[in-house]
Write an enzyme that holds these catalytic residues in place. Sequence first.
Site, PDB file in Angstrom:
ATOM      1  N   CYS A  78      -2.072   5.273  11.040  1.00  0.00           N
ATOM      2  CA  CYS A  78      -0.849   4.700  11.569  1.00  0.00           C
ATOM      3  C   CYS A  78      -1.132   3.372  12.254  1.00  0.00           C
ATOM      4  O   CYS A  78      -2.022   3.259  13.075  1.00  0.00           O
ATOM      5  CB  CYS A  78      -0.239   5.676  12.567  1.00  0.00           C
ATOM      6  SG  CYS A  78       1.202   5.038  13.357  1.00  0.00           S
TER       7      CYS A  78
ATOM      8  N   GLU B  48       0.818  -1.202   0.000  1.00  0.00           N
ATOM      9  CA  GLU B  48       0.000   0.000   0.000  1.00  0.00           C
ATOM     10  C   GLU B  48       0.854   1.256   0.000  1.00  0.00           C
ATOM     11  O   GLU B  48       1.956   1.291   0.548  1.00  0.00           O
ATOM     12  CB  GLU B  48      -0.958  -0.024   1.192  1.00  0.00           C
ATOM     13  CG  GLU B  48      -2.100  -1.003   0.926  1.00  0.00           C
ATOM     14  CD  GLU B  48      -2.880  -1.382   2.158  1.00  0.00           C
ATOM     15  OE1 GLU B  48      -2.273  -1.491   3.235  1.00  0.00           O
ATOM     16  OE2 GLU B  48      -4.094  -1.568   2.039  1.00  0.00           O
TER      17      GLU B  48
END
Length: 379
Positions: free
Chosen positions: A350, A95
């Site tokens: 995150c 990604e």
Amino acid sequence: MTSETSVNLLDFDAEGLVAYCGSLGEKPFRAKQLQRWIHQYNAGDFDGMTDLAKSLREKLKGRASIVMPEIASDHVSADGTRKWLIDVGNGNAVETVFIPEETRGTLCVSSQAGCAVNCRFCSTGKQGFSRNLSTAEIIGQLRMAEFALRASLGRAPGPNGKAERVVTNVVMMGMGEPLLNYNAVVPAMRLMLDDNAYGLSRRRVTLSTSGVVPMMDRLGAELPVALAVSLHAPNDALRDELVPLNKKHPLRELMAACQRYLKVAPRDFITFEYCMLDGVNDTEAHARELLAVTRDVPCKFNLIPFNPFPESGLIRSKPEQIKRFAQVLIDAGVVTTVRKTRGDDIDAACGQLAGAVKDRTRLAERTGAAAKIIEVRAI
């Protein structure tokens, strides 16, 4: 039509492209022209490279190609964060995440499919390691994102002047440990810095490592960019548990490597990243211990609220505890930030850059459901 054995020109940095053109009997200036077409004009076929001699274009058509990784999905968060799922073949995917801010645009780039470091709090490590990405697959993430973002803003390809560039910062903080794929990562970063490609400054390209000390030294000697270190614990006993690589390169060795790196670094500090884990590493005593272990390294701290996933057995520190922890560091005069969660509605926050955790980076499961992605960081 290119042959099945054609070379992918995205695998070459400037030096490699000069050598390749030399093998075709061409002068070095042809490599610069070719590099600008590929990385500044987003050219995909050789016929359109009008300032190249026709004879060279014919040679290239028979021997070379410009092959980008395939985009499997493309999602935009409510806060503007954009996430691409990149198919890197054999059922693997990585990604790439773009984080827009008022004064900059940060691209988080992956370097491996999976990760062998296996940090306890990182979902990428739980899926295992599949393979290293090639230089083409790494720089291809920046090429894809820059020109996709330009197209969405109605900006044409062309030389990367500040007014035109959308990606202003790159962070090597996606899936994988970049220093364990050094030979592919460094040529990709050279292209990021090259004025005939993306023209970013060394201060605007940040590599994050869990602490591969010998390769930190090599990077400092060959291509010192801004450095972030995934620290996450203030002592060896706890870091051995959270970051298994610490057993090979303990904190004393890591801090010494940081000091050596700062002698050549483009910034005068190291960013220490610290994932906040409830009841594990988040007490004020831990903060004081952290100050002690890093006292000889000019630094800033980036505190990262943990994004839970079932396999970890961990939970996020409470906001008030993160504030207390940060205050200890701030009171000691150390610049400290708390990561703002971005893109969590598209699993680009995150701690979520991971892949289908129970089945490595398998593509089929991830294109049909929300992906779990590691640390998306804007420094």
